[in-house]
Motif scaffolding. Structure first.
Motif, PDB file in Angstrom:
ATOM      1  N   GLN A   1       8.296  12.195  -3.207  1.00 30.04           N
ATOM      2  CA  GLN A   1       7.225  11.231  -2.977  1.00 30.04           C
ATOM      3  C   GLN A   1       5.889  11.939  -2.776  1.00 30.04           C
ATOM      4  OE1 GLN A   1       9.744   8.964   0.131  1.00 30.04           O
ATOM      5  NE2 GLN A   1       8.253   7.448  -0.586  1.00 30.04           N
ATOM      6  N   LEU A   2       5.901  12.989  -1.979  1.00 30.44           N
ATOM      7  CA  LEU A   2       4.657  13.718  -1.710  1.00 30.44           C
ATOM      8  C   LEU A   2       4.120  14.372  -2.977  1.00 30.44           C
ATOM      9  CD1 LEU A   2       5.580  15.372   1.700  1.00 30.44           C
ATOM     10  CD2 LEU A   2       3.723  13.743   1.326  1.00 30.44           C
ATOM     11  N   LYS A   3       5.023  14.793  -3.832  1.00 29.45           N
ATOM     12  CA  LYS A   3       4.614  15.499  -5.052  1.00 29.45           C
ATOM     13  C   LYS A   3       3.787  14.606  -5.973  1.00 29.45           C
ATOM     14  CE  LYS A   3       6.561  18.905  -8.214  1.00 29.45           C
ATOM     15  NZ  LYS A   3       7.816  19.581  -8.624  1.00 29.45           N
TER      16      LYS A   3
ATOM     17  N   ALA B   1       0.838  -1.197   0.000  1.00 27.54           N
ATOM     18  CA  ALA B   1       0.000   0.000   0.000  1.00 27.54           C
ATOM     19  C   ALA B   1       0.873   1.247   0.000  1.00 27.54           C
ATOM     20  CB  ALA B   1      -0.903  -0.005   1.241  1.00 27.54           C
ATOM     21  N   PRO B   2       0.419   2.326  -0.645  1.00 27.92           N
ATOM     22  CA  PRO B   2       1.221   3.562  -0.675  1.00 27.92           C
ATOM     23  C   PRO B   2       1.338   4.162   0.718  1.00 27.92           C
ATOM     24  CG  PRO B   2      -0.982   3.942  -1.559  1.00 27.92           C
ATOM     25  CD  PRO B   2      -0.846   2.471  -1.370  1.00 27.92           C
ATOM     26  N   PRO B   3       2.465   4.825   1.025  1.00 27.92           N
ATOM     27  CA  PRO B   3       2.641   5.419   2.358  1.00 27.92           C
ATOM     28  C   PRO B   3       1.647   6.538   2.600  1.00 27.92           C
ATOM     29  CG  PRO B   3       4.384   6.124   0.868  1.00 27.92           C
ATOM     30  CD  PRO B   3       3.619   5.057   0.149  1.00 27.92           C
ATOM     31  N   ASP B   4       1.342   6.743   3.846  1.00 31.54           N
ATOM     32  CA  ASP B   4       0.406   7.796   4.222  1.00 31.54           C
ATOM     33  C   ASP B   4       1.082   9.160   4.093  1.00 31.54           C
ATOM     34  OD1 ASP B   4      -2.179   8.618   5.588  1.00 31.54           O
ATOM     35  OD2 ASP B   4      -0.672   9.507   6.907  1.00 31.54           O
ATOM     36  N   PRO B   5       0.444  10.143   3.409  1.00 31.86           N
ATOM     37  CA  PRO B   5       1.072  11.459   3.222  1.00 31.86           C
ATOM     38  C   PRO B   5       1.416  12.156   4.533  1.00 31.86           C
ATOM     39  CG  PRO B   5      -0.821  11.219   1.772  1.00 31.86           C
ATOM     40  CD  PRO B   5      -0.839  10.040   2.693  1.00 31.86           C
TER      41      PRO B   5
END
Length: 421
Positions: free
Chosen positions: A65-67, A36-40
């Motif tokens: 990553q956040l972008k 699962a993708p990491p939590d922002p």
């Protein structure tokens, strides 16, 4: 013949299959969780921690990553602003900060960075407004108080400087700097007992701060105040705490001249002469050492020698009213009535200017945004032959009003006037 245990075996088989199914399901869930993708928000927390540790490669990685994530625009822009700020790319940093500063999570950091950018770009009014808003919203932000105290000191708003220094002293009880500055301000306004208290507190804190390199300066300034209070033994004790080496020459000369003054006041003329010669060997034109040299000659009955020394001191330091007063007395002792009157008139003019200077300093403290009063202080400082102070006042006027033409002209004229003096 049928096996009587077969029903039990069938039930056990079902239980085994159910357990295997549950294990497979759990394994699938765990696998999906790992992918699962990491939590922002978690990433943003990690990014801010990396900023605190100045791990800029990690900050850049997390920003990237956040972008790529939806709904992480604020978090991305904050880390971008920090990265640009770190490399002094203020033009890229400031727009991002202004856009996201409303977010409560990062408002404090955005405001302090924006303030620093405003100051770096010479936008002092914007910086002061932002910092003033900051201490209302975040009264315990020590960096905001530090920036305000420094700028108010530059502007000569010394009451406000003291106010913010006192708050810094409370918020950072190990920091020797705010009490050192409060000691200096108190000394300049002849609040000598208060100056002693602040200098003593600064020295108490100094050993715990390896970045504080002004301990020697504080001891010398403390000794100056103790001399004013006629506590010569305490002044000599303060000066005895100075290191034997690694002091700049000007500070050594100051210390030796104060030691000379103490011994002179105690009637120890040989010791006074020794320290005077040490100060003059470092700086032949040292203002206080020359004054002490002339005073020693006066008190030793060497009137002609005192006259020569004090005439030289007055020529080199015409804004020193103490030297002028002593020179006038020497002329009078020698029967030079006209010369005594002329020098005494010069002494009175300097004293009058110093009173005006103090009075306008008080006004400047009450109106921290008035450029004109700072320009007027610069003009008085020039008349007192204090070129560095004059330059500082003109610069303060221009920081408040960059279009102040008279301050610009006066500042440009200072080098020529300094050479003529």
């Amino acid at each position: 013949m049928r096996n009587s245990k077969s029903p039990l075996n069938h039930s056990a088989l079902n239980n085994t299959l159910h357990c295997l199914f549950m294990l497979c399901a759990l394994s699938t869930l765990l696998t999906l969780g790992c992918n699962a993708p990491p939590d922002p928000l978690d990433l943003f927390t990690q990014g801010r921690a990396a900023v605190e540790q100045e791990e800029w490669n990690e900050v850049r990685k997390i920003k990237n990553q956040l972008k790529e994530m939806p709904n992480a625009d604020v978090e991305t822009k904050f880390l971008e602003a920090v990265l640009h700020f770190n490399v002094l790319n203020y033009q890229a940093s400031l727009p991002r900060l202004l856009e996201i500063a409303g977010d409560e999570r990062i408002r404090e950091e955005c405001m302090i960075m924006a303030s620093r950018i405003f100051l770096a770009n010479g936008h002092t009014p914007e910086a002061m407004q932002t910092l003033s808003e900051m201490i209302v919203e975040f009264p315990d932000n020590v960096d905001a108080h530090r920036l305000l105290s420094a700028k108010y000191y530059d502007f000569g708003a010394l009451q406000l400087t003291m106010k913010h220094c006192q708050r810094i002293s409370e918020l950072a009880p190990q920091d020797p700097r705010p009490d050192r500055l409060m000691g200096l301000i108190s000394k300049d306004f002849d609040k000598n007992e208060l100056a002693v208290a602040h200098y003593t507190e600064s020295l108490k804190r100094a050993p715990g701060d390896s970045t504080f390199k002004q301990t020697s300066e504080v001891y010398v300034e403390l000794a100056e105040v103790q001399i004013r209070l006629r506590n010569y033994a305490a002044a000599l004790a303060s000066l005895a705490n100075l290191p034997a080496s690694d002091m700049p020459p000007y500070l050594v000369a100051n210390a030796r001249s104060y030691q000379a003054e103490c011994h002179l006041a105690l009637g120890e003329f040989d010791e006074a002469q020794q320290y005077i010669q040490q100060a003059i060997s470092i700086d032949a034109q040292h203002e206080h050492a020359l004054e002490m040299h002339g005073t020693l000659a006066m008190q030793s009955g060497q009137t002609e020698q005192a006259l020569a020394i004090l005439q030289h001191a007055a020529a080199k330091h015409p804004g020193n009213d103490r030297v002028l007063f002593k020179l006038s007395n020497v002329h009078r002792q020698l029967g030079n009535a006209d010369e005594a009157a002329t020098v005494f008139a010069q002494h009175e003019q300097i004293k009058k200017l110093k009173i005006q200077y103090i009075e306008k300093n008080v006004v400047a403290a009450q109106v921290p945004s008035d450029a004109n009063i700072r320009f007027e202080l610069g003009k008085i400082a020039e008349q007192l032959y204090d070129v560095p102070a004059a330059a500082s006042w003109y610069q303060a006027a221009l920081a408040l009003d960059p279009t102040h033409q008279a301050a610009t002209a006066a500042l440009n004229d200072l080098p020529a006037r300094q050479q003529s003096n």
